[in-house]
Design an enzyme around this catalytic site. Sequence first.
Site, PDB file in Angstrom:
ATOM      1  N   ASN A 208       0.782  -1.228  -0.035  1.00 28.52           N
ATOM      2  CA  ASN A 208      -0.072  -0.028   0.026  1.00 28.52           C
ATOM      3  C   ASN A 208       1.037   1.327  -0.070  1.00 28.52           C
ATOM      4  O   ASN A 208       2.227   1.244  -0.026  1.00 28.52           O
ATOM      5  CB  ASN A 208      -0.780  -0.065   1.234  1.00 28.52           C
ATOM      6  CG  ASN A 208      -0.268  -0.086   2.509  1.00 28.52           C
ATOM      7  OD1 ASN A 208       0.779   0.945   2.930  1.00 28.52           O
ATOM      8  ND2 ASN A 208      -0.485  -1.229   3.203  1.00 28.52           N
ATOM      9  N   ASP A 276      -3.829  -6.998   4.769  1.00 31.00           N
ATOM     10  CA  ASP A 276      -5.103  -8.147   5.529  1.00 31.00           C
ATOM     11  C   ASP A 276      -4.795  -9.462   4.765  1.00 31.00           C
ATOM     12  O   ASP A 276      -5.113 -10.332   5.195  1.00 31.00           O
ATOM     13  CB  ASP A 276      -6.215  -7.587   5.251  1.00 31.00           C
ATOM     14  CG  ASP A 276      -6.466  -5.980   5.915  1.00 31.00           C
ATOM     15  OD1 ASP A 276      -5.814  -6.092   7.024  1.00 31.00           O
ATOM     16  OD2 ASP A 276      -7.125  -5.169   5.574  1.00 31.00           O
ATOM     17  N   LYS A 286       9.874 -15.842 -11.518  1.00 28.38           N
ATOM     18  CA  LYS A 286       9.167 -14.721 -12.035  1.00 28.38           C
ATOM     19  C   LYS A 286       7.775 -15.225 -12.713  1.00 28.38           C
ATOM     20  O   LYS A 286       8.207 -16.094 -13.668  1.00 28.38           O
ATOM     21  CB  LYS A 286       9.830 -13.996 -12.906  1.00 28.38           C
ATOM     22  CG  LYS A 286       9.180 -12.534 -13.562  1.00 28.38           C
ATOM     23  CD  LYS A 286       9.908 -11.803 -14.323  1.00 28.38           C
ATOM     24  CE  LYS A 286       9.282 -10.875 -15.020  1.00 28.38           C
ATOM     25  NZ  LYS A 286       9.895 -10.102 -16.053  1.00 28.38           N
ATOM     26  N   LYS A 336     -13.891  -1.086  15.084  1.00 21.34           N
ATOM     27  CA  LYS A 336     -12.478  -1.735  15.316  1.00 21.34           C
ATOM     28  C   LYS A 336     -12.196  -1.857  16.546  1.00 21.34           C
ATOM     29  O   LYS A 336     -11.427  -2.498  17.325  1.00 21.34           O
ATOM     30  CB  LYS A 336     -11.634  -0.925  14.406  1.00 21.34           C
ATOM     31  CG  LYS A 336     -10.157  -1.345  14.387  1.00 21.34           C
ATOM     32  CD  LYS A 336      -9.420  -0.638  13.209  1.00 21.34           C
ATOM     33  CE  LYS A 336      -8.016  -1.263  13.062  1.00 21.34           C
ATOM     34  NZ  LYS A 336      -7.196  -0.695  12.034  1.00 21.34           N
ATOM     35  N   LYS A 340     -11.074  -5.234  18.186  1.00 24.45           N
ATOM     36  CA  LYS A 340      -9.571  -5.367  18.667  1.00 24.45           C
ATOM     37  C   LYS A 340      -9.043  -5.511  20.092  1.00 24.45           C
ATOM     38  O   LYS A 340      -8.161  -5.621  20.231  1.00 24.45           O
ATOM     39  CB  LYS A 340      -8.827  -4.464  17.852  1.00 24.45           C
ATOM     40  CG  LYS A 340      -9.256  -4.126  16.151  1.00 24.45           C
ATOM     41  CD  LYS A 340      -8.799  -5.351  15.450  1.00 24.45           C
ATOM     42  CE  LYS A 340      -8.808  -5.024  14.025  1.00 24.45           C
ATOM     43  NZ  LYS A 340      -8.597  -5.976  13.202  1.00 24.45           N
TER      44      LYS A 340
END
Length: 397
Positions: A208, A276, A286, A336, A340
Amino acid sequence: MANIVIGVTGGIASYKAIDLTSKLIQNGHSVRVVLTDNTLEFVTPLAFQAISRNHVYIDTFKEEDPSVISHIHIGEWADVILVVPATANTIGKLANGIYDNMLLNVLAATNKPVIIAPAMNVFMLEQPPVQKNIEYLKSIGYRFLDSEVGFLACGYIAKGRLADTASIIEYMNHILEDRVNKPLTGKKVLITAGPTREKIDPIRYITNISSGKMGYSLAKVANHLGADVTLVSGPVNIEKPDGVTVIDVVSTDDMFQAVKLHMNADIGIFSAAVSDYTPKVVSENKMKKDKKQEHLTLELKETTDILQYVGSNNKDMYVVGFAAETHDVERYAREKLKRKNADCIVMNDVSRKDIGMNSDENEVMMIFKDGGDLRIPKSHKDKIAERILETVIERVE
């Protein structure tokens, strides 16, 4: 006045540690001295014992007080440890986890500030392995007092001369003052930062756009507030903060394994943007484009939920998580917090282009398990980090 341990290694400048011991005693400090075996070729224990009026430690296995384990007890007793002088040999062993004498065992068994003052021939000091070892030790929290330019035992006038006694004491006082009246002194803070990468094949991965800036700002501020900071960092392009122990990781599992090893922290702040999902199968070679295959299907599996694991398995850690969302931001953040089992969630809207991931600025809201919210307006991430930690300290106290 402070409890000071002086570790003396076997170099020609060893005799200068006697003067340092004397000056510290004159200033009212309590001093204990640890000598390496090689140091005995240059100075005697009796000189240090007479000046410090304390037993001098040389042998790891000679336990004169059965009520304590000496190499552990000394490190716990100390407010600061000075390695004066530090030879290339001792620096190299410390950097590579070789603990084969009393001093190195003391350094291995302490979490107190350690100041290292190198002294050696200029060509030894400039050797790439020596410089690499020094830079590595700096990156994990050891402080270095740079060698001076002067007349060396080998006859050169060059860099490598031990810093003078006054400079060593001045630097030590600066470190001690930094630890006084700082709210996180004596506390351990664990922080995660940056992205993680999940390999698809040897050259491709899922990741990300997290820059790690928020986590690094938190680490800098926590260190400034006196904490013993461990920063578990995914791949980023940010200079490592001084005085912070940085553990570089790549994948979510790497980060999870590092976090598990540091669950004894007083405060945990999990700002990393972890993946995630990870590929079920990682290709050894590859992956080549198949012209007959118009679409490629990549099968993924869930990664370990680090925040949830910490929230459910810590003992006394105050757990702070981050919720980076693009829509229904507050609703997801509150969910959350419960899911969590965290003490606090720091919520931010990463759909905005002016804040959040890869930006120097942020705007967040802290949501607390025991009630109440705190909005922190748009500001530089260093300022956001200051406000987050100030608030966490208030809650912990």
